[in-house]
Design an enzyme around this catalytic site. Sequence first.
Site, PDB file in Angstrom:
ATOM      1  N   HIS A 162       0.820  -1.215   0.000  1.00 42.17           N
ATOM      2  CA  HIS A 162       0.000   0.000   0.000  1.00 42.17           C
ATOM      3  C   HIS A 162       0.857   1.270   0.000  1.00 42.17           C
ATOM      4  O   HIS A 162       0.502   2.265  -0.609  1.00 42.17           O
ATOM      5  CB  HIS A 162      -0.926   0.029   1.230  1.00 42.17           C
ATOM      6  CG  HIS A 162      -1.970  -1.044   1.195  1.00 42.17           C
ATOM      7  ND1 HIS A 162      -2.590  -1.535   2.318  1.00 42.17           N
ATOM      8  CD2 HIS A 162      -2.495  -1.734   0.157  1.00 42.17           C
ATOM      9  CE1 HIS A 162      -3.448  -2.489   1.974  1.00 42.17           C
ATOM     10  NE2 HIS A 162      -3.402  -2.622   0.670  1.00 42.17           N
ATOM     11  N   ASP A 176      -4.515  -7.381  -1.624  1.00 47.11           N
ATOM     12  CA  ASP A 176      -5.828  -7.103  -1.014  1.00 47.11           C
ATOM     13  C   ASP A 176      -6.869  -8.181  -1.307  1.00 47.11           C
ATOM     14  O   ASP A 176      -7.640  -8.562  -0.430  1.00 47.11           O
ATOM     15  CB  ASP A 176      -6.374  -5.752  -1.523  1.00 47.11           C
ATOM     16  CG  ASP A 176      -5.557  -4.573  -1.000  1.00 47.11           C
ATOM     17  OD1 ASP A 176      -4.556  -4.813  -0.293  1.00 47.11           O
ATOM     18  OD2 ASP A 176      -5.919  -3.421  -1.307  1.00 47.11           O
ATOM     19  N   ARG A 208      -0.588 -27.849   1.182  1.00 43.81           N
ATOM     20  CA  ARG A 208       0.207 -26.992   2.070  1.00 43.81           C
ATOM     21  C   ARG A 208      -0.376 -25.586   2.061  1.00 43.81           C
ATOM     22  O   ARG A 208      -0.546 -24.991   0.990  1.00 43.81           O
ATOM     23  CB  ARG A 208       1.680 -26.965   1.618  1.00 43.81           C
ATOM     24  CG  ARG A 208       2.518 -26.112   2.514  1.00 43.81           C
ATOM     25  CD  ARG A 208       3.998 -26.068   2.166  1.00 43.81           C
ATOM     26  NE  ARG A 208       4.573 -25.005   2.982  1.00 43.81           N
ATOM     27  CZ  ARG A 208       5.563 -24.211   2.619  1.00 43.81           C
ATOM     28  NH1 ARG A 208       6.150 -24.368   1.449  1.00 43.81           N
ATOM     29  NH2 ARG A 208       5.972 -23.258   3.418  1.00 43.81           N
ATOM     30  N   HIS A 242       4.466 -17.396   7.053  1.00 47.72           N
ATOM     31  CA  HIS A 242       4.912 -17.291   5.665  1.00 47.72           C
ATOM     32  C   HIS A 242       5.101 -15.811   5.324  1.00 47.72           C
ATOM     33  O   HIS A 242       4.401 -15.265   4.473  1.00 47.72           O
ATOM     34  CB  HIS A 242       3.908 -17.982   4.733  1.00 47.72           C
ATOM     35  CG  HIS A 242       4.512 -18.453   3.448  1.00 47.72           C
ATOM     36  ND1 HIS A 242       4.621 -19.767   3.088  1.00 47.72           N
ATOM     37  CD2 HIS A 242       5.064 -17.751   2.428  1.00 47.72           C
ATOM     38  CE1 HIS A 242       5.200 -19.869   1.903  1.00 47.72           C
ATOM     39  NE2 HIS A 242       5.483 -18.652   1.472  1.00 47.72           N
ATOM     40  N   ASN A 272       8.624 -20.281   7.142  1.00 48.28           N
ATOM     41  CA  ASN A 272       8.968 -20.555   5.756  1.00 48.28           C
ATOM     42  C   ASN A 272      10.116 -19.664   5.290  1.00 48.28           C
ATOM     43  O   ASN A 272      10.029 -18.440   5.368  1.00 48.28           O
ATOM     44  CB  ASN A 272       7.748 -20.293   4.857  1.00 48.28           C
ATOM     45  CG  ASN A 272       8.051 -20.544   3.392  1.00 48.28           C
ATOM     46  OD1 ASN A 272       8.237 -21.685   2.989  1.00 48.28           O
ATOM     47  ND2 ASN A 272       8.131 -19.483   2.604  1.00 48.28           N
ATOM     48  N   GLU A 273      11.171 -20.277   4.794  1.00 44.54           N
ATOM     49  CA  GLU A 273      12.273 -19.573   4.140  1.00 44.54           C
ATOM     50  C   GLU A 273      12.867 -18.420   4.951  1.00 44.54           C
ATOM     51  O   GLU A 273      12.729 -17.245   4.577  1.00 44.54           O
ATOM     52  CB  GLU A 273      11.826 -19.069   2.749  1.00 44.54           C
ATOM     53  CG  GLU A 273      11.421 -20.194   1.819  1.00 44.54           C
ATOM     54  CD  GLU A 273      11.170 -19.726   0.376  1.00 44.54           C
ATOM     55  OE1 GLU A 273      11.163 -18.511   0.139  1.00 44.54           O
ATOM     56  OE2 GLU A 273      10.984 -20.591  -0.495  1.00 44.54           O
ATOM     57  N   ASN A 319      12.639 -26.149   0.183  1.00 41.67           N
ATOM     58  CA  ASN A 319      12.113 -25.461  -1.005  1.00 41.67           C
ATOM     59  C   ASN A 319      13.270 -25.290  -1.978  1.00 41.67           C
ATOM     60  O   ASN A 319      14.339 -24.806  -1.590  1.00 41.67           O
ATOM     61  CB  ASN A 319      11.584 -24.060  -0.658  1.00 41.67           C
ATOM     62  CG  ASN A 319      10.285 -24.099   0.123  1.00 41.67           C
ATOM     63  OD1 ASN A 319       9.735 -25.164   0.381  1.00 41.67           O
ATOM     64  ND2 ASN A 319       9.798 -22.930   0.499  1.00 41.67           N
ATOM     65  N   TYR A 371      14.149 -24.338  -6.275  1.00 47.85           N
ATOM     66  CA  TYR A 371      13.678 -24.000  -7.619  1.00 47.85           C
ATOM     67  C   TYR A 371      14.757 -24.101  -8.675  1.00 47.85           C
ATOM     68  O   TYR A 371      14.468 -24.384  -9.821  1.00 47.85           O
ATOM     69  CB  TYR A 371      13.097 -22.576  -7.633  1.00 47.85           C
ATOM     70  CG  TYR A 371      11.774 -22.472  -6.896  1.00 47.85           C
ATOM     71  CD1 TYR A 371      10.584 -22.727  -7.560  1.00 47.85           C
ATOM     72  CD2 TYR A 371      11.734 -22.161  -5.547  1.00 47.85           C
ATOM     73  CE1 TYR A 371       9.369 -22.651  -6.886  1.00 47.85           C
ATOM     74  CE2 TYR A 371      10.517 -22.091  -4.868  1.00 47.85           C
ATOM     75  CZ  TYR A 371       9.337 -22.339  -5.539  1.00 47.85           C
ATOM     76  OH  TYR A 371       8.149 -22.282  -4.880  1.00 47.85           O
ATOM     77  N   GLU A 407       8.399 -27.074  -1.639  1.00 48.51           N
ATOM     78  CA  GLU A 407       8.118 -26.224  -2.797  1.00 48.51           C
ATOM     79  C   GLU A 407       9.083 -26.584  -3.912  1.00 48.51           C
ATOM     80  O   GLU A 407      10.278 -26.757  -3.679  1.00 48.51           O
ATOM     81  CB  GLU A 407       8.330 -24.724  -2.496  1.00 48.51           C
ATOM     82  CG  GLU A 407       7.250 -24.094  -1.665  1.00 48.51           C
ATOM     83  CD  GLU A 407       7.483 -22.603  -1.427  1.00 48.51           C
ATOM     84  OE1 GLU A 407       8.083 -21.932  -2.296  1.00 48.51           O
ATOM     85  OE2 GLU A 407       7.075 -22.126  -0.365  1.00 48.51           O
TER      86      GLU A 407
END
Length: 502
Positions: free
Chosen positions: A64, A77, A102, A147, A192-193, A333, A335, A402
């Site tokens: 925002h 939002d 998850r 998260h 997470n991470e 996780n 990638y 992930e």
Amino acid sequence: MSIVNMWIIALFCLFTLSVADDSGFNTRRFPANFKFGAANAAPQIEGAWNLDGKGETIWDHFAHNYPERIVDRTTPDIACDSYHKYKEDVALVKQMGLDIYRLSIAWSRILPTGYTDQVNSLGVQYYKNLFKELKENGIEPLVTLYHWDLPQPLQESMGGWLNETIVDLFADYARLCFELFNDDVTSWITINEPKQVCLAGYGSGIFAPGIQSDGVGDYICIKNVLLAHAKAYRIYDQDFRMKNKGKVAMVIDSTFWEPGSDSEADKEASERSLQFDLGIYGHPIYIGDWPEVVKTRVAMRSELEGFTQSRLPELTAEEIEFIKGTHDYLALNHYSTQMVNATQEWPIGNPSSAADRSVLVWNRPEWVKGSSDWFNVVPWGLRKLLNWLKNEYGDEEIIITENGYADADGTLEDDRRIAYYQGYLSSCLDAIYEDNVNLTAYVTWSIIDDWEWLGGFSSFLGMYRVDFNDPERPRIKRKSADYFTQIVKNRCVVDENQCTDY
Ligand SMILES: *[C@@H]1O[C@H](CO)[C@@H](O)[C@H](O)[C@H]1NC(C)=O
Ligand SMILES: *[C@@H]1O[C@H](CO)[C@@H](O)[C@H](O)[C@H]1NC(C)=O
Ligand SMILES: *[C@@H]1O[C@H](CO)[C@@H](O)[C@H](O)[C@H]1NC(C)=O
């Protein structure tokens, strides 16, 4: 060539044919108890950012107040409006035959101020409904407590993850969730991470809350995250595990860092990168204390920079014991893979975690890419990383929490995503059958497109497209959804008639 040799070669060919098809994919079936799933996170899909009593998070605030930081100036939002459409999401998970969904609980939907002074019953009810829906569909929830969506009041009033008071606040929130949902959930993820939470949130400052304190704040954050995780783990262990024998872990994300050559220097640069990227979180939990190379290098550079003590906060003997062993499995996780070379020591001056590492990162030009420069499609990197984990931390149960492919065009004919899944899942089979890695589940990111943080709605990872311009937020099937459904059904990454048995 003798007959005997020819026989040996023929036998060898038979053996290799039985585990790989013509294109080199592993043809074995996943073990009978291997689980498949899909992952998501509250701030990326729920929307309803201020509905039914939810408080503001640091990501609501960030999007925002600094719209220029988000590539398409979008906000979380409404996102996928999963707050209202969760039944539709669960139906997709069911339709694909997945075992695991998850999801994450938004701290500020349960505790709008972040503190336990107000519990938002409508928020609690939302997750109760979601868990009921999953249970009725025979899907196991894998639930993340944090998260990245810190309640904004905790950032404003006490500095968020830079203040060690956060350890107790997170523990209070975790205890409340264990109390509220112990009947619904047996698989928990604390945080997470931590790398993204700390390096991006309190180091480079590119992520919310946008604090720029590279090489200082990020390390303080890491220590607090580890203590918060450990405290939540110990609360579960002491007061909740008896009841339903659940499991708790922290999710660590890591790239695989492939050495640029066989030289000792490049191999050392690769190992150092893994320790700075992954070991800084994994070593305290799975072995105890910071990795030696991280401790030594940050101390060495801090001294040269004129600091009176290391920028990496010390872990006391008591803290080392407190964090050590707080895992029931290893959650990863992953990638992508990048190349790494040894290089000269980076100049002494502005402290940063990258300079503490001091390596040269590069990408092979021939690698297929996803939506960004670092997103190289390198399936064997996953196998190497799984082996690194096994060698480093012992023969732990590992769950991939992930893995998935991001593209920038969102096409429905997502053959590149299919190729990614085929390669990475084949690599998982190699790790399971060739290397005896105890990999028990693969949870992909993701079932639907979502709000990708700084990437807004311009980076796509879903097997279903979400039309973010339509107020109904329809989910539209991509080609990869059918492919993944087939993999789950056949438990095999090649054509069914080519699958070899367990
Ligand atoms: C840390 O939090 C405590 C408790 O909220 C607060 O009293 C203290 O001022 C905070 N410290 C900093 C450095 O913000
Ligand atoms: C990294 O090292 C390898 C092997 O020495 C070399 O071929 C490659 O060009 C180096 N990469 C970069 C970006 O310097
Ligand atoms: C793998 O981990 C699971 C869960 O901890 C355990 O039940 C199983 O025996 C392990 N498998 C092997 C081969 O070690």
